[in-house]
Design a protein around this motif. Structure first.
Motif, PDB file in Angstrom:
ATOM      1  N   PHE A   1       0.826  -1.203   0.000  1.00  0.00           N
ATOM      2  CA  PHE A   1       0.000   0.000   0.000  1.00  0.00           C
ATOM      3  C   PHE A   1       0.862   1.254   0.000  1.00  0.00           C
ATOM      4  O   PHE A   1       0.547   2.246  -0.663  1.00  0.00           O
ATOM      5  CB  PHE A   1      -0.952   0.017   1.192  1.00  0.00           C
ATOM      6  N   GLU A   2       1.966   1.242   0.738  1.00  0.00           N
ATOM      7  CA  GLU A   2       2.853   2.399   0.763  1.00  0.00           C
ATOM      8  C   GLU A   2       3.505   2.616  -0.603  1.00  0.00           C
ATOM      9  O   GLU A   2       3.647   3.750  -1.061  1.00  0.00           O
ATOM     10  CB  GLU A   2       3.919   2.228   1.853  1.00  0.00           C
ATOM     11  N   PHE A   3       3.913   1.536  -1.262  1.00  0.00           N
ATOM     12  CA  PHE A   3       4.493   1.669  -2.599  1.00  0.00           C
ATOM     13  C   PHE A   3       3.477   2.217  -3.593  1.00  0.00           C
ATOM     14  O   PHE A   3       3.814   3.051  -4.424  1.00  0.00           O
ATOM     15  CB  PHE A   3       5.050   0.329  -3.093  1.00  0.00           C
ATOM     16  N   ILE A   4       2.232   1.750  -3.482  1.00  0.00           N
ATOM     17  CA  ILE A   4       1.198   2.244  -4.394  1.00  0.00           C
ATOM     18  C   ILE A   4       0.932   3.723  -4.148  1.00  0.00           C
ATOM     19  O   ILE A   4       0.757   4.494  -5.094  1.00  0.00           O
ATOM     20  CB  ILE A   4      -0.089   1.402  -4.243  1.00  0.00           C
ATOM     21  N   SER A   5       0.912   4.155  -2.891  1.00  0.00           N
ATOM     22  CA  SER A   5       0.675   5.570  -2.611  1.00  0.00           C
ATOM     23  C   SER A   5       1.814   6.430  -3.151  1.00  0.00           C
ATOM     24  O   SER A   5       1.578   7.505  -3.703  1.00  0.00           O
ATOM     25  CB  SER A   5       0.480   5.798  -1.118  1.00  0.00           C
ATOM     26  N   LEU A   6       3.056   5.978  -3.016  1.00  0.00           N
ATOM     27  CA  LEU A   6       4.179   6.722  -3.581  1.00  0.00           C
ATOM     28  C   LEU A   6       4.120   6.748  -5.103  1.00  0.00           C
ATOM     29  O   LEU A   6       4.430   7.766  -5.736  1.00  0.00           O
ATOM     30  CB  LEU A   6       5.503   6.112  -3.117  1.00  0.00           C
ATOM     31  N   PHE A   7       3.713   5.643  -5.703  1.00  0.00           N
ATOM     32  CA  PHE A   7       3.586   5.588  -7.162  1.00  0.00           C
ATOM     33  C   PHE A   7       2.511   6.555  -7.657  1.00  0.00           C
ATOM     34  O   PHE A   7       2.717   7.269  -8.638  1.00  0.00           O
ATOM     35  CB  PHE A   7       3.268   4.154  -7.599  1.00  0.00           C
ATOM     36  N   LEU A   8       1.353   6.597  -6.981  1.00  0.00           N
ATOM     37  CA  LEU A   8       0.298   7.536  -7.366  1.00  0.00           C
ATOM     38  C   LEU A   8       0.763   8.977  -7.213  1.00  0.00           C
ATOM     39  O   LEU A   8       0.470   9.831  -8.066  1.00  0.00           O
ATOM     40  CB  LEU A   8      -0.957   7.294  -6.532  1.00  0.00           C
ATOM     41  N   LEU A   9       1.490   9.279  -6.147  1.00  0.00           N
ATOM     42  CA  LEU A   9       2.011  10.622  -5.950  1.00  0.00           C
ATOM     43  C   LEU A   9       2.984  10.990  -7.059  1.00  0.00           C
ATOM     44  O   LEU A   9       2.938  12.109  -7.597  1.00  0.00           O
ATOM     45  CB  LEU A   9       2.684  10.729  -4.582  1.00  0.00           C
ATOM     46  N   ALA A  10       3.865  10.063  -7.436  1.00  0.00           N
ATOM     47  CA  ALA A  10       4.810  10.323  -8.526  1.00  0.00           C
ATOM     48  C   ALA A  10       4.084  10.539  -9.849  1.00  0.00           C
ATOM     49  O   ALA A  10       4.468  11.411 -10.644  1.00  0.00           O
ATOM     50  CB  ALA A  10       5.803   9.166  -8.640  1.00  0.00           C
ATOM     51  N   CYS A  11       3.013   9.784 -10.097  1.00  0.00           N
ATOM     52  CA  CYS A  11       2.243   9.962 -11.329  1.00  0.00           C
ATOM     53  C   CYS A  11       1.570  11.328 -11.368  1.00  0.00           C
ATOM     54  O   CYS A  11       1.553  11.995 -12.411  1.00  0.00           O
ATOM     55  CB  CYS A  11       1.187   8.862 -11.458  1.00  0.00           C
ATOM     56  N   ILE A  12       1.025  11.759 -10.249  1.00  0.00           N
ATOM     57  CA  ILE A  12       0.366  13.065 -10.216  1.00  0.00           C
ATOM     58  C   ILE A  12       1.381  14.187 -10.394  1.00  0.00           C
ATOM     59  O   ILE A  12       1.144  15.139 -11.146  1.00  0.00           O
ATOM     60  CB  ILE A  12      -0.436  13.226  -8.909  1.00  0.00           C
ATOM     61  N   ILE A  13       2.530  14.078  -9.738  1.00  0.00           N
ATOM     62  CA  ILE A  13       3.561  15.109  -9.892  1.00  0.00           C
ATOM     63  C   ILE A  13       4.073  15.129 -11.332  1.00  0.00           C
ATOM     64  O   ILE A  13       4.240  16.195 -11.933  1.00  0.00           O
ATOM     65  CB  ILE A  13       4.706  14.873  -8.888  1.00  0.00           C
ATOM     66  N   GLY A  14       4.307  13.962 -11.908  1.00  0.00           N
ATOM     67  CA  GLY A  14       4.755  13.896 -13.300  1.00  0.00           C
ATOM     68  C   GLY A  14       3.732  14.459 -14.266  1.00  0.00           C
ATOM     69  O   GLY A  14       4.075  15.201 -15.194  1.00  0.00           O
ATOM     70  N   GLY A  15       2.454  14.123 -14.056  1.00  0.00           N
ATOM     71  CA  GLY A  15       1.403  14.676 -14.918  1.00  0.00           C
ATOM     72  C   GLY A  15       1.291  16.173 -14.795  1.00  0.00           C
ATOM     73  O   GLY A  15       1.074  16.885 -15.794  1.00  0.00           O
ATOM     74  N   THR A  16       1.448  16.700 -13.594  1.00  0.00           N
ATOM     75  CA  THR A  16       1.392  18.142 -13.393  1.00  0.00           C
ATOM     76  C   THR A  16       2.573  18.824 -14.076  1.00  0.00           C
ATOM     77  O   THR A  16       2.411  19.861 -14.719  1.00  0.00           O
ATOM     78  CB  THR A  16       1.379  18.471 -11.885  1.00  0.00           C
ATOM     79  N   LEU A  17       3.761  18.241 -13.955  1.00  0.00           N
ATOM     80  CA  LEU A  17       4.934  18.827 -14.599  1.00  0.00           C
ATOM     81  C   LEU A  17       4.806  18.797 -16.121  1.00  0.00           C
ATOM     82  O   LEU A  17       5.162  19.761 -16.801  1.00  0.00           O
ATOM     83  CB  LEU A  17       6.204  18.100 -14.164  1.00  0.00           C
ATOM     84  N   ILE A  18       4.300  17.707 -16.655  1.00  0.00           N
ATOM     85  CA  ILE A  18       4.112  17.619 -18.107  1.00  0.00           C
ATOM     86  C   ILE A  18       3.071  18.639 -18.558  1.00  0.00           C
ATOM     87  O   ILE A  18       3.236  19.307 -19.576  1.00  0.00           O
ATOM     88  CB  ILE A  18       3.707  16.190 -18.513  1.00  0.00           C
ATOM     89  N   GLY A  19       2.004  18.781 -17.789  1.00  0.00           N
ATOM     90  CA  GLY A  19       0.956  19.744 -18.137  1.00  0.00           C
ATOM     91  C   GLY A  19       1.430  21.171 -18.036  1.00  0.00           C
ATOM     92  O   GLY A  19       1.040  22.026 -18.835  1.00  0.00           O
ATOM     93  N   LYS A  20       2.241  21.470 -17.055  1.00  0.00           N
ATOM     94  CA  LYS A  20       2.720  22.847 -16.865  1.00  0.00           C
ATOM     95  C   LYS A  20       3.859  23.189 -17.806  1.00  0.00           C
ATOM     96  O   LYS A  20       4.160  24.357 -18.012  1.00  0.00           O
ATOM     97  CB  LYS A  20       3.171  23.058 -15.411  1.00  0.00           C
ATOM     98  N   LYS A  21       4.519  22.197 -18.389  1.00  0.00           N
ATOM     99  CA  LYS A  21       5.612  22.465 -19.295  1.00  0.00           C
ATOM    100  C   LYS A  21       5.145  23.240 -20.518  1.00  0.00           C
ATOM    101  O   LYS A  21       5.835  24.085 -21.040  1.00  0.00           O
ATOM    102  CB  LYS A  21       6.287  21.158 -19.735  1.00  0.00           C
TER     103      LYS A  21
END
Length: 171
Positions: free
Chosen positions: A147-167
């Protein structure tokens, strides 16, 4: 008989919403259909008298995770969301079908290897104490670390999506 009717209604809602979540072109509609899927799963938990799991499903997944997805979607610019329509190619359908079959084979293999049907399905009920112990333990059969790995993975996906969107906004 009433439980069977309610299960059928919830199954239709879950399956229909899941298909619409995948097939819709609007990302906000996909998040809304995901919310319906999560509420349907909570309904099945309540139908099975697993009130704790049903309440956790509503508060954590339907409430928290879906709202987090919606906030992440809203953080992206409208220009980025307008270009998200993608055409379905024949090769992608075959790839998706292959992945779905591989996932089903994996789940069936795990069920057979762990004697799931003989251990749990024969008596018809899994005690809530056993579910709670496995969810909160960090031992061999525990689920805290995944569960902790999945939560970190979801956080990384959201941060990556935000960075790609803001680029695209900087250019």
């Amino acid at each position: 008989m009433a439980n069977l009717v309610m299960f059928c209604i919830l199954a239709v809602i879950i399956l229909g919403s899941a298909v619409m979540c995948v097939m819709t072109k609007s990302i906000m509609r996909a998040a809304t259909f995901l919310l319906f899927v999560l509420f349907g799963v909570a309904g099945i938990y309540f139908l099975l008298d697993y009130t704790f799991l049903g309440a956790a499903q509503i508060s954590i997944y339907a409430g928290g995770i879906t709202i987090m997805y919606i906030f992440a979607i809203q953080l992206l610019s409208k220009r980025t969301l307008q270009g998200m329509v993608e055409r379905v190619k024949g090769s992608r359908i075959w790839q998706g079908a292959f992945i779905a079959v591989a996932g089903a084979v994996t789940v069936i293999t795990i069920f057979v290897k762990n004697n799931f049907i003989e251990n749990y399905a024969s008596n018809g009920e899994v005690p809530i104490e056993k579910i709670g112990t496995q969810l909160l333990s960090s031992g061999v059969d525990g689920y805290v670390l995944p569960f902790e790995f999945i939560s970190l993975f979801l956080l990384a996906c959201i941060i990556g999506g935000t960075l790609i969107g803001k680029k695209g906004d900087d250019e």
